[in-house]
Write a protein that holds these residues in place. Sequence first.
Motif, PDB file in Angstrom:
ATOM      1  N   SER A 178      32.632 -16.084   2.481  1.00 49.83           N
ATOM      2  CA  SER A 178      31.301 -15.618   2.107  1.00 49.83           C
ATOM      3  C   SER A 178      31.359 -14.655   0.927  1.00 49.83           C
ATOM      4  N   ASN A 179      32.418 -13.838   0.905  1.00 59.89           N
ATOM      5  CA  ASN A 179      32.633 -12.942  -0.231  1.00 59.89           C
ATOM      6  C   ASN A 179      32.743 -13.756  -1.519  1.00 59.89           C
ATOM      7  N   GLU A 180      33.501 -14.834  -1.492  1.00 62.91           N
ATOM      8  CA  GLU A 180      33.696 -15.669  -2.670  1.00 62.91           C
ATOM      9  C   GLU A 180      32.407 -16.394  -3.061  1.00 62.91           C
ATOM     10  N   ALA A 181      31.639 -16.843  -2.062  1.00 61.26           N
ATOM     11  CA  ALA A 181      30.374 -17.520  -2.354  1.00 61.26           C
ATOM     12  C   ALA A 181      29.392 -16.562  -3.031  1.00 61.26           C
ATOM     13  N   THR A 182      29.325 -15.333  -2.518  1.00 59.40           N
ATOM     14  CA  THR A 182      28.426 -14.333  -3.103  1.00 59.40           C
ATOM     15  C   THR A 182      28.895 -13.944  -4.505  1.00 59.40           C
ATOM     16  N   ASP A 183      30.195 -13.777  -4.657  1.00 56.92           N
ATOM     17  CA  ASP A 183      30.744 -13.435  -5.964  1.00 56.92           C
ATOM     18  C   ASP A 183      30.484 -14.545  -6.975  1.00 56.92           C
ATOM     19  N   LYS A 227      28.144 -13.140  11.766  1.00 62.77           N
ATOM     20  CA  LYS A 227      28.531 -11.744  11.522  1.00 62.77           C
ATOM     21  C   LYS A 227      29.573 -11.661  10.404  1.00 62.77           C
ATOM     22  N   ALA A 228      30.566 -12.548  10.453  1.00 64.81           N
ATOM     23  CA  ALA A 228      31.649 -12.514   9.471  1.00 64.81           C
ATOM     24  C   ALA A 228      31.125 -12.829   8.078  1.00 64.81           C
ATOM     25  N   ARG A 229      30.241 -13.803   7.974  1.00 65.75           N
ATOM     26  CA  ARG A 229      29.747 -14.186   6.651  1.00 65.75           C
ATOM     27  C   ARG A 229      28.790 -13.140   6.072  1.00 65.75           C
ATOM     28  N   VAL A 230      28.015 -12.501   6.914  1.00 63.67           N
ATOM     29  CA  VAL A 230      27.170 -11.404   6.426  1.00 63.67           C
ATOM     30  C   VAL A 230      28.048 -10.254   5.945  1.00 63.67           C
ATOM     31  N   GLU A 231      29.129  -9.999   6.664  1.00 62.91           N
ATOM     32  CA  GLU A 231      30.065  -8.941   6.250  1.00 62.91           C
ATOM     33  C   GLU A 231      30.661  -9.258   4.881  1.00 62.91           C
ATOM     34  N   GLY A 232      31.072 -10.498   4.666  1.00 67.29           N
ATOM     35  CA  GLY A 232      31.639 -10.893   3.381  1.00 67.29           C
ATOM     36  C   GLY A 232      30.636 -10.774   2.252  1.00 67.29           C
ATOM     37  N   TYR A 233      29.406 -11.144   2.533  1.00 69.00           N
ATOM     38  CA  TYR A 233      28.307 -11.018   1.561  1.00 69.00           C
ATOM     39  C   TYR A 233      28.102  -9.555   1.164  1.00 69.00           C
ATOM     40  N   LYS A 234      28.076  -8.668   2.144  1.00 72.23           N
ATOM     41  CA  LYS A 234      27.874  -7.239   1.870  1.00 72.23           C
ATOM     42  C   LYS A 234      29.042  -6.659   1.067  1.00 72.23           C
ATOM     43  N   LYS A 235      30.252  -7.105   1.385  1.00 73.80           N
ATOM     44  CA  LYS A 235      31.424  -6.600   0.663  1.00 73.80           C
ATOM     45  C   LYS A 235      31.373  -6.987  -0.808  1.00 73.80           C
ATOM     46  N   ALA A 236      30.927  -8.194  -1.096  1.00 69.96           N
ATOM     47  CA  ALA A 236      30.841  -8.640  -2.488  1.00 69.96           C
ATOM     48  C   ALA A 236      29.820  -7.817  -3.258  1.00 69.96           C
ATOM     49  N   LEU A 237      28.670  -7.554  -2.640  1.00 69.28           N
ATOM     50  CA  LEU A 237      27.647  -6.740  -3.299  1.00 69.28           C
ATOM     51  C   LEU A 237      28.173  -5.329  -3.561  1.00 69.28           C
ATOM     52  N   ALA A 238      28.839  -4.756  -2.549  1.00 70.46           N
ATOM     53  CA  ALA A 238      29.352  -3.389  -2.685  1.00 70.46           C
ATOM     54  C   ALA A 238      30.413  -3.305  -3.784  1.00 70.46           C
ATOM     55  N   LEU A 239      31.248  -4.322  -3.873  1.00 71.28           N
ATOM     56  CA  LEU A 239      32.312  -4.321  -4.872  1.00 71.28           C
ATOM     57  C   LEU A 239      31.748  -4.251  -6.291  1.00 71.28           C
ATOM     58  N   HIS A 240      30.579  -4.868  -6.492  1.00 75.70           N
ATOM     59  CA  HIS A 240      29.958  -4.868  -7.817  1.00 75.70           C
ATOM     60  C   HIS A 240      28.920  -3.758  -7.979  1.00 75.70           C
ATOM     61  N   TYR A 250      26.143  -3.324  -6.315  1.00 70.03           N
ATOM     62  CA  TYR A 250      24.753  -3.733  -6.135  1.00 70.03           C
ATOM     63  C   TYR A 250      24.213  -3.160  -4.824  1.00 70.03           C
ATOM     64  N   PRO A 251      22.980  -2.680  -4.815  1.00 66.34           N
ATOM     65  CA  PRO A 251      22.402  -2.152  -3.569  1.00 66.34           C
ATOM     66  C   PRO A 251      22.184  -3.272  -2.556  1.00 66.34           C
ATOM     67  N   GLN A 252      22.282  -2.931  -1.295  1.00 66.74           N
ATOM     68  CA  GLN A 252      22.047  -3.900  -0.232  1.00 66.74           C
ATOM     69  C   GLN A 252      20.622  -3.770   0.263  1.00 66.74           C
ATOM     70  N   ASN A 253      19.909  -4.883   0.273  1.00 68.15           N
ATOM     71  CA  ASN A 253      18.512  -4.923   0.698  1.00 68.15           C
ATOM     72  C   ASN A 253      18.436  -5.678   2.018  1.00 68.15           C
ATOM     73  N   ALA A 254      18.119  -4.951   3.089  1.00 71.10           N
ATOM     74  CA  ALA A 254      18.066  -5.572   4.418  1.00 71.10           C
ATOM     75  C   ALA A 254      17.056  -6.710   4.474  1.00 71.10           C
ATOM     76  N   SER A 255      16.045  -6.665   3.614  1.00 64.54           N
ATOM     77  CA  SER A 255      15.012  -7.710   3.596  1.00 64.54           C
ATOM     78  C   SER A 255      15.552  -9.033   3.068  1.00 64.54           C
ATOM     79  N   TYR A 256      16.709  -8.988   2.390  1.00 63.14           N
ATOM     80  CA  TYR A 256      17.312 -10.202   1.855  1.00 63.14           C
ATOM     81  C   TYR A 256      18.196 -10.915   2.874  1.00 63.14           C
ATOM     82  N   ILE A 257      18.374 -10.329   4.058  1.00 63.81           N
ATOM     83  CA  ILE A 257      19.222 -10.927   5.093  1.00 63.81           C
ATOM     84  C   ILE A 257      18.338 -11.546   6.180  1.00 63.81           C
ATOM     85  N   LYS A 258      18.436 -12.848   6.335  1.00 62.01           N
ATOM     86  CA  LYS A 258      17.606 -13.568   7.297  1.00 62.01           C
ATOM     87  C   LYS A 258      18.479 -14.365   8.258  1.00 62.01           C
TER      88      LYS A 258
END
Length: 340
Positions: free
Chosen positions: A171-176, A199-212, A214-222
């Motif tokens: 998920s980190n790679e997909a988001t990146d 849970k794992a894929r949401v975690e990977g998504y958040k890690k990619a945003l944090a690495l760059h 970018y702010p995390q918007n809870a409204s973008y997680i469905k």
Amino acid sequence: MSVTIKDVAKEAGVAPSTVSRVIADSPRISQVTKKKVKKVMEDMGYHMNYNARVLVRQATQTIGVVMKHSSSHSFDNPFFSEVLSGISKACQENDYSLNLTTGESEEAIFRDVIKMVQGKRVDAIVVLYSKEDDQVVPYLMQQNFPFVMVGKPLMEASNIMYVDNDNVQASNEATDYLIQLGHERIGIVGGEADFEVTKARVEGYKKALALHGYPQNASYIKYRKDGSYDGTIITEELLGLPEPPTALVIMDDFHALSIIAALKEAGVSVPGDMSVISFNNTIVSRLSSPSLTTVDTNAGQLGYYSADTLIEKLQKPGMMNKSLIIPTNIVERESCRERK
């Protein structure tokens, strides 16, 4: 008239008891003799009596499969068909049959599992998911019944055999991938929130945003609810935000189809207005319009190695528990474009 053990024994030049031991895979019989007798059985068209073999070996030669959802929901999604195809291949290679749960609710599926175990209908079980508040896995552990999970266990991972992808990394790679295309407002559409893979894929998504940064918007997680793949409500919620995302990570090709249809209905084009990357690389991703850029999770291998590892454990009870991670890779197609 059907061929009997005596017929096989006469043709092979061995005693009927030797043929019986070959059928039972007795270690007392040499590999040379086994090969010879099996060749005669094949040439003569001998079909063993499985009921008799169960009595001799105290084994059913059957693997149980516990579905993630009811069979009607699971078979809608080609990912599970590909996993089952992999399981079936491993079972065929090892002369095992399959027994699937058919319940239409979690409680009914759990009752199916109890019947499999208590009724000695299967030798071991493949559980096709990992989730919170699950009844199946704790029950199998309590019964000391052989099983393997497709998905990393949420508890006692070191004591449970499982086959999985590195879903955090995938998920980190997909988001990146979307970030490298210039997207900053990226949403993620998951499966049900109580499943480990989500849970794992949401975690990977958040890690990619944090690495760059970018702010995390809870409204973008469905999250998907109740096993439904209808993406209409989720799409409406995302498009109704003050700043809608320009790209989406969707955790399943099949769900991505519904999201893309809902986006089209709302006048949002893919990839012109919204880039989409999904998971699993099923036939759906190739036939979608536009074709889907997707993370190939190698579903067939997930199924194959789950069954193969389990059968190996049955044949070698003293073997240490194995856990395997199946690699993933991004398959680029038409559903993503650079953000201008």
